[in-house]
Design an enzyme around this catalytic site. Structure first.
Site, PDB file in Angstrom:
ATOM      1  N   ASP A  83       0.852  -1.193   0.000  1.00 31.86           N
ATOM      2  CA  ASP A  83       0.000   0.000   0.000  1.00 31.86           C
ATOM      3  C   ASP A  83       0.894   1.252   0.000  1.00 31.86           C
ATOM      4  O   ASP A  83       1.846   1.343   0.786  1.00 31.86           O
ATOM      5  CB  ASP A  83      -0.872  -0.045   1.271  1.00 31.86           C
ATOM      6  CG  ASP A  83      -1.987   0.974   1.268  1.00 31.86           C
ATOM      7  OD1 ASP A  83      -2.376   1.435   0.189  1.00 31.86           O
ATOM      8  OD2 ASP A  83      -2.489   1.298   2.374  1.00 31.86           O
ATOM      9  N   ASP A 277      -8.945   0.456   5.855  1.00 31.50           N
ATOM     10  CA  ASP A 277      -8.072   0.233   7.004  1.00 31.50           C
ATOM     11  C   ASP A 277      -8.764   0.724   8.283  1.00 31.50           C
ATOM     12  O   ASP A 277      -8.929  -0.006   9.258  1.00 31.50           O
ATOM     13  CB  ASP A 277      -6.742   0.973   6.787  1.00 31.50           C
ATOM     14  CG  ASP A 277      -5.721   0.656   7.876  1.00 31.50           C
ATOM     15  OD1 ASP A 277      -6.037  -0.125   8.786  1.00 31.50           O
ATOM     16  OD2 ASP A 277      -4.600   1.198   7.821  1.00 31.50           O
TER      17      ASP A 277
HETATM   18  P1  13P Z   1      -9.296   4.365   5.228  1.00 38.91           P
HETATM   19  O1  13P Z   1      -8.501   5.199   6.167  1.00 38.91           O
HETATM   20  O2  13P Z   1     -10.547   5.047   4.792  1.00 38.91           O
HETATM   21  O3  13P Z   1      -9.585   3.010   5.761  1.00 38.91           O
HETATM   22  O4  13P Z   1      -8.437   4.175   3.892  1.00 38.91           O
HETATM   23  C1  13P Z   1      -7.387   3.242   3.833  1.00 38.91           C
HETATM   24  C2  13P Z   1      -6.561   3.392   2.603  1.00 38.91           C
HETATM   25  O5  13P Z   1      -6.886   4.067   1.665  1.00 38.91           O
HETATM   26  C3  13P Z   1      -5.297   2.653   2.587  1.00 38.91           C
HETATM   27  O6  13P Z   1      -4.548   2.905   1.436  1.00 38.91           O
HETATM   28  O1  G3H Z   2      -2.452   4.615   3.863  1.00 34.33           O
HETATM   29  C1  G3H Z   2      -3.051   4.543   4.892  1.00 34.33           C
HETATM   30  C2  G3H Z   2      -3.287   3.270   5.571  1.00 34.33           C
HETATM   31  O2  G3H Z   2      -4.386   3.415   6.432  1.00 34.33           O
HETATM   32  C3  G3H Z   2      -2.054   2.733   6.280  1.00 34.33           C
HETATM   33  O3  G3H Z   2      -1.775   3.416   7.433  1.00 34.33           O
HETATM   34  O4  G3H Z   2       0.734   3.742   7.451  1.00 34.33           O
HETATM   35  O5  G3H Z   2      -0.620   3.865   9.545  1.00 34.33           O
HETATM   36  O6  G3H Z   2      -0.209   1.694   8.398  1.00 34.33           O
HETATM   37  P1  G3H Z   2      -0.389   3.187   8.269  1.00 34.33           P
HETATM   38 ZN    ZN Z   3      -4.705   4.833   0.653  1.00 34.10          ZN
END
Ligand code: 13P
Ligand code: G3H
Ligand code: ZN
Length: 361
Positions: A83, A277
């Site tokens: 991600d 997430d």
């Molecule tokens: P949310 O914070 O809406 O769950 O989005 C997660 C996301 O886009 C991770 O890349």
């Molecule tokens: O990109 C956003 C996701 O919610 C991941 O968040 O970097 O805190 O794991 P994080």
């Molecule tokens: Zn994202």
């Protein structure tokens, strides 16, 4: 074993008209919750790890955990996705650890805070596509900057995304530019900006078209009917979870997320991957609070983690059902990375961007 690429999975989703939620994980409990939900409804999965998740759990721990999930659930096609990769090294090292897909987020510079210009985005995304496709892995690119149309971009509470204000135009992906971007980069999936942001505090009221621009999704799909679209920031921040969190001592100000019906509308317009997430975090931490408040003498972490895992499993199962993912796992015969690599080399998976791109509005 069923480690699938994003490209194969989203091609299947497009053919059958569904989308796949991409859930973030940082630990074993989140991984198990997703797989249990998938097994219950026969859904293929996308598990994604941010750079933060990789440094929290460690690449070795994470990659062996994914191996274990894959072996425990051999009938569930599992795409492991990076991600918000910020540069070539992040993406290459993810692939080296068994990820079958990476996001190269070139909408921001490598610091993941400064908005990048278009040429930078095209160049770095194309470099990552070139390296990933050699080994058959897939690439998601991003065009447009994620951020709130209400706040003009910044003010993202969890430190994710562009810092400070950006122009309204930057917060909405330009459909013409999207056509050019897909052609120039050869990405397998395209994340677009339409007013969503990361974290719990997306909207200060139930969103309408002024602050959640689903029309942008529809317009991009009209120009790029063969491109898999990705919605980030797609947690719905359900009211019952906010209430439970606050009932047991939490202090979350009233907020609104992306309504599931708007995501379903997007799925009718080419959205094939939906990033979630925050909802999983909230499902788990609301339960932590409840257990802590109701069993004040409890100190066995499993007594917190098990019901939290169950809550996340239920949320994931609901999304698999709402997005139409349920019932498709058994219908997919996974194509190995080596065969995907051959198909890329043969030009068989090049984006088809010439169909309806120039049709007048
Ligand atoms: P949310 O914070 O809406 O769950 O989005 C997660 C996301 O886009 C991770 O890349
Ligand atoms: O990109 C956003 C996701 O919610 C991941 O968040 O970097 O805190 O794991 P994080
Ligand atoms: Zn994202």
């Amino acid at each position: 074993m069923a480690r699938i690429t994003l490209r194969q999975l989203l091609d299947h989703a497009a053919t059958c008209g569904y989308a796949v939620p991409a859930f973030n994980i940082n630990n074993m409990e989140q991984g198990i919750a997703i797989m249990q939900a998938a097994a219950e409804v026969d859904a293929p999965v996308i598990i994604q790890a941010s750079r933060g998740a990789r440094s929290y759990a460690g690449d070795l721990m994470l990659s062996h955990m994914i191996d274990a999930l894959e072996r425990t659930y051999p009938d569930i096609p599992l795409c492991m996705h990076q991600d918000h990769g910020n540069d070539e090294a992040t993406c290459a090292s993810a692939i080296a650890h068994g990820f079958t897909s990476v996001m190269m987020d070139g909408s921001l510079k490598a610091d993941a805070k400064t908005a990048a210009d278009y040429d930078y985005n095209v160049a770095i995304t194309r470099r990552v596509v070139d390296l990933a496709h050699w080994v058959g892995a897939s690439v998601e690119g991003e065009l447009g900057v994620l951020g709130s149309l209400e706040h003009g971009g910044g003010e993202q509470e969890d430190g994710h995304g562009v810092e400070g204000k950006v122009s309204h135009d930057q917060l909405l992906t330009d459909p013409d530019q999207a056509v050019d971007f897909v052609r120039a980069t050869k990405v397998d999936a395209l994340a677009i900006a339409m007013g969503t942001s990361h974290g719990a505090y997306k909207f200060s009221r139930k969103p309408d078209g002024d602050i959640l621009a689903m029309r942008v999704v529809e317009e991009i799909h009209r120009r790029l009917p063969n491109t898999h679209l990705v919605m980030h920031g797609s947690s719905s921040v359900p009211q019952p979870l906010q209430d439970m969190f606050n009932q047991f001592g939490g202090e979350m100000p009233q907020t609104w997320g992306v309504p599931v019906e708007e995501i379903v509308r997007g799925i009718k317009s080419g959205v094939r991957k939906v990033n979630i997430d925050t909802d999983c975090r909230l499902a788990m931490t609301a339960v932590f609070r409840k257990v802590a408040a109701q069993s004040r003498n409890e100190f066995d972490p499993r007594k917190f983690l098990k019901p939290a895992m169950d809550a996340m499993r239920d949320l994931c199962r609901e999304r698999f059902e709402q997005f139409g993912t349920a019932g498709h796992a058994g219908r997919i015969k996974v194509v190995p990375l080596s065969e995907m690599a051959r198909r890329y080399r043969a030009g068989e998976l090049d984006p088809r961007v010439d169909a309806r791109e120039s049709v007048a509005a």
